[in-house]
Each structure stands twice: as C-alpha cells, then as structure tokens.
Scaffold this motif. Structure first.
Motif, mmCIF file in Angstrom:
data_model
loop_
_atom_site.group_PDB
_atom_site.id
_atom_site.type_symbol
_atom_site.label_atom_id
_atom_site.label_comp_id
_atom_site.label_asym_id
_atom_site.label_seq_id
_atom_site.Cartn_x
_atom_site.Cartn_y
_atom_site.Cartn_z
ATOM 1 N N TYR A 1 -6.386 -6.056 -8.617
ATOM 2 C CA TYR A 1 -6.076 -5.181 -7.479
ATOM 3 C C TYR A 1 -6.052 -5.979 -6.175
ATOM 4 O O TYR A 1 -5.147 -5.826 -5.344
ATOM 5 C CB TYR A 1 -7.119 -4.067 -7.404
ATOM 6 N N SER A 2 -7.034 -6.862 -6.005
ATOM 7 C CA SER A 2 -7.104 -7.663 -4.779
ATOM 8 C C SER A 2 -5.898 -8.588 -4.656
ATOM 9 O O SER A 2 -5.337 -8.743 -3.559
ATOM 10 C CB SER A 2 -8.397 -8.488 -4.767
ATOM 11 N N PHE B 1 -4.315 2.203 -9.189
ATOM 12 C CA PHE B 1 -5.402 1.384 -9.727
ATOM 13 C C PHE B 1 -6.664 2.208 -9.947
ATOM 14 O O PHE B 1 -7.409 1.976 -10.906
ATOM 15 C CB PHE B 1 -5.699 0.209 -8.792
ATOM 16 N N TRP B 2 -6.929 3.161 -9.066
ATOM 17 C CA TRP B 2 -8.114 4.010 -9.234
ATOM 18 C C TRP B 2 -7.990 4.861 -10.501
ATOM 19 O O TRP B 2 -8.952 4.974 -11.268
ATOM 20 C CB TRP B 2 -8.304 4.879 -8.009
ATOM 21 N N ILE C 1 -2.846 -6.408 -3.675
ATOM 22 C CA ILE C 1 -2.958 -5.987 -2.274
ATOM 23 C C ILE C 1 -2.698 -7.165 -1.347
ATOM 24 O O ILE C 1 -2.015 -7.029 -0.307
ATOM 25 C CB ILE C 1 -4.352 -5.384 -2.001
ATOM 26 N N VAL D 1 -0.598 2.093 -4.418
ATOM 27 C CA VAL D 1 -1.164 1.100 -5.347
ATOM 28 C C VAL D 1 -2.647 1.371 -5.577
ATOM 29 O O VAL D 1 -3.131 1.289 -6.715
ATOM 30 C CB VAL D 1 -0.944 -0.322 -4.786
ATOM 31 N N SER D 2 -3.353 1.722 -4.508
ATOM 32 C CA SER D 2 -4.793 2.020 -4.654
ATOM 33 C C SER D 2 -5.010 3.227 -5.550
ATOM 34 O O SER D 2 -5.917 3.226 -6.400
ATOM 35 C CB SER D 2 -5.414 2.265 -3.278
ATOM 36 N N ALA E 1 -10.634 -5.302 -10.492
ATOM 37 C CA ALA E 1 -10.752 -5.474 -9.041
ATOM 38 C C ALA E 1 -10.067 -6.757 -8.591
ATOM 39 O O ALA E 1 -9.440 -6.800 -7.513
ATOM 40 C CB ALA E 1 -12.233 -5.492 -8.641
#
Length: 424
Positions: free
Chosen positions: A161-162, A25-26, A165, A21-22, A158
């Motif tokens: 994303y948070s 998203f990056w 996560i 996932v990171s 962000a």
C-alpha cells in the motif's frame, strides 16, 4: 477560484485516487485477514477430535498432552493464567457446534450403539501475538496454545500500500511540476495584456507547454512589429499633414477676397481639428500602461473640460459634490467630458447641459428629441444623424474609446424629453 481550475482538478483527482486506493486496500485487508482467521480456525476440529478421544478412552493427562504436542498444541494447565487469558485476549472467531460421541454398549438383549450429543463452543483467541483455542462444553473446558500459528501480519500489505501511494503521490507531484510553466505562462500573458510589451514568452524545452510558449513569443514579436509600424505610420502622416495645413492657413491670409479667406480658413481649421482627433484616437487605442492614471477630483476635470470646450459657464450646470474623486488619465478623461458637453449643447433644444451623479455614475442631461438610433450606432467612427452639423462623427467614438481605457462604457437613456448619457 476559476484562476486555479486546473490545479484544483489535479488535486481533486489526487484526493479521489488516494481515497479509492485506500478503500480498496482496506477492504482487501479485511477480507484477507478474515480468510486467514477462517483458515487457521479449522484447527479447532483437530483439537476437538483429540479431546473426544480422550473422553472416550480416559488415559493419563500425559497422553493427552502428547497427542496435542504432535500438532504443536500446548495445554494450558495454570488455572489463574487461563482465566487471565480468556478474559483479556481478543476473540478472533467463535463457533457453536454439537459433538457426537458414539460408544458400543452391551445388554442382555445384545449389543447396541449409544450416541451422546454434546454442545460445544470453540473460540480462537489472540494475546501477545499468540493464538489460543478455547473449547467449552457443559462438563469441562480447555485452553490450548498453538505454537505454530501466529497472528495475521499486515506488514506485507501495508508495504504494498505504501509503495502504491508513494508512486501515485510522486506521479501527481511530477504533474504539478509540469504545470508550473503553465502558471508562469499565464502570469506573463496577463502582464502582456496589461501593456508590458517587452515580456518574453520564450522558454527552453520541447514539451507541449514549451511549444506554446515559443509560439506565443513569435506571435508577440509580430504583434509588436505591427503596433510599432502602425504608430510610426500614424504619427508620421499626422506630422506631415500638419505642415501643409499650417502653410495653407498662412497662405489663406494672403488672399484678397475676405469670402475666400473665410472659406479656406474654415477648411484648414476642420482639417486641423480632424488631425487632432485622429491623434487622440491613436493615443487612446495604443495606450499600453496606466502610469498616468491618478486620483483626481471630478469637479476639477469637469472645470478643465468646460475651459477646453470654450463655452459660456452658464451653458453647463454642474451638481456634483466637490469630494467626489475618480481614478483616471486627467487629459483623456477631460477630453471625453468636453466632447459630451459639445455634443449636448449642439443637439439640445436650449443649448444647455446638466452634469450630475446618479447611482454613483457620471451623467450628462440635455433637453431634446430622443436619438434616432441605439447608442452603439453613434460610437462607430464617422456616424451622425445630421450631416449638416459641423462635426466629423468622431466625438462619441472617441468618448467610447477613452471610457474603455478606463474600464467604463457609454450608455444612454431617454426620460420625459431628456437625453441622458451615462459613463457607466
């Protein structure tokens, strides 16, 4: 490591998921930011067009600023500040292109169009959350602030994303919480396997783990009832057998014929030995804890076994260091060694047994022919090569059962006329 395979798998899945996932998203952040920069960079064409018109029709500086102000552009005229910005600002994008200026000229031959091609470099800069356009040409350069444009904001991405996560982490925490009863169940099963027959598997809930736990609890109750019934039956029947055996032994002494007395005494003696061996087998197979297991010197156990076998000391040679110790149930291990001594003397050619340690394993050596069958044949109950021998075929079976209770096995090897039985 193998005890926590499920937990490690769950944590591995969590790490892989978070990294995936990171990474997504990056990449999305980089792509979205670049698309934003490309979109706002298109404004440089408007600035270039205004500058081109100013160069073709040189008006006052005020008119240039007015034309720029229409698009919320501000011309930076402070030379020092412009140098500072161009040196310290972050370059978001730079592009080289050619600007073509066409003008109508008149000569004696008539009118003609004059085209002037100028090399330009357009750069988009970011400093203190402000966007600047720096246009350079061989003859001049300008720095213009765009008051409407703001740097790319990563906060919405962000935030998303948070949230994702957090959702993934909470999901995995819930999975681990649901696995905790499984860990407790494994520990209870281990306790039950170690002999704690009163451990309870019963648990509340209606999920799969609770259903398994309750089924195990029901099964535990059935197994305990069977074991209790078996133990009670064997102990009662052996007790009931000993009474008529004792009465028969006494009645035998009342017989007038010595031959009949000897015959019946032998019969009742064998029956008593059989009951005794059955009692030992029942004790070994139903042993549920190791509270009576302690550390003893091996020579002490062997010495007690020789006394139990009621044989001459010269029939056994012991070559074992007095400091050698083992962790065992003294009475049961003594019985196992006693049976091995009896077996060795009975089937050896010289009625002698040698006891020694080889590779940290207890060995019993006796001379004679190699056994006719594999050792697995002799550790079955009521098996023996010579039916005429005065035994029930339970000696090695009892030895094997005692060794299993001590986490050992009975092995055999034959070397140069020597039978070697090993407690491995």
């Amino acid at each position: 490591m193998r005890k926590h395979t499920v937990l490690i798998t769950v944590l591995f899945a969590l790490v892989v998921t978070l990294l995936s996932v990171s990474a997504v998203f990056w990449e999305f952040f980089q792509l979205n930011k670049q698309r934003y920069i490309n979109y706002i960079f298109s404004k440089h064409s408007t600035i270039t067009q205004i500058l081109r018109q100013h160069q073709q029709n040189p008006n006052s500086e005020i008119m240039l600023e007015a034309n720029l102000a229409v698009y919320s552009f501000v011309l930076e005229k402070d030379v020092k500040k412009r140098k500072y910005i161009t040196k310290t600002a972050k370059i978001l994008k730079t592009k080289d292109f050619k600007s073509v200026d066409a003008s109508l000229m008149m000569l004696q031959e008539g009118l003609y169009t004059q085209k002037i091609v100028t090399d330009l470099t357009a750069s988009m800069l970011e400093l203190n959350k402000k966007i600047y356009f720096y246009i350079q040409s061989p003859s001049t350069s300008v720095l213009i602030l765009d008051e409407e444009l703001k740097p790319y904001k990563y906060y919405p991405l962000a935030y998303a994303y948070s949230i994702i996560i957090l959702i993934i982490s909470i999901s995995f925490v819930l999975i681990l919480i649901r696995l905790r009863p499984l860990i407790r169940l494994r520990k209870k099963i281990a306790l039950y396997g170690d002999g704690d027959m009163n451990v309870s598997f019963k648990t509340k809930g209606k999920d799969e783990i609770a259903l398994i736990s309750n089924e195990l609890e029901a099964t535990r109750g059935k197994i305990n009832n069977i074991l209790e019934s078996r133990t009670l039956f064997l102990r009662n029947i052996m007790h009931e057998l000993k009474t008529p055996i004792a009465k028969g032994t006494i009645a035998t002494q009342m017989l007038e014929s010595q031959k009949q007395r000897d015959r019946f005494s032998s019969i009742f003696g064998r029956l008593e030995s059989l009951v005794t061996e059955f009692a030992l087998i029942e004790e070994v197979t139903s042993i549920d804890d190791k509270s009576e297991f302690k550390e003893y010197r091996l020579v002490d156990i062997i010495d007690d076994a020789i006394d139990m076998a009621m044989i001459e000391r010269s029939s056994v040679t012991v070559t074992i260091d007095a400091k050698h110790k083992i962790y065992a149930n003294f009475r049961l291990y003594t019985t196992a060694i006693k049976n091995m001594i009896d077996n060795g003397i009975k089937y050896s050619t010289d009625a002698h047994v040698k006891i020694l340690i080889i590779n940290n394993e207890l060995c019993f050596e006796s001379k004679g022919a190699c056994i006719a069958n594999p050792i697995q044949y002799y550790i079955e109950p009521f098996t023996k090569d010579n039916p005429s021998k005065n035994s029930f075929g339970l000696g090695l079976y009892l030895v094997d059962s005692i060794l299993k209770a001590h986490d050992q096995v009975l092995a055999h090897e034959y070397d140069s006329g020597i039978n070697r039985f090993i407690f491995a």
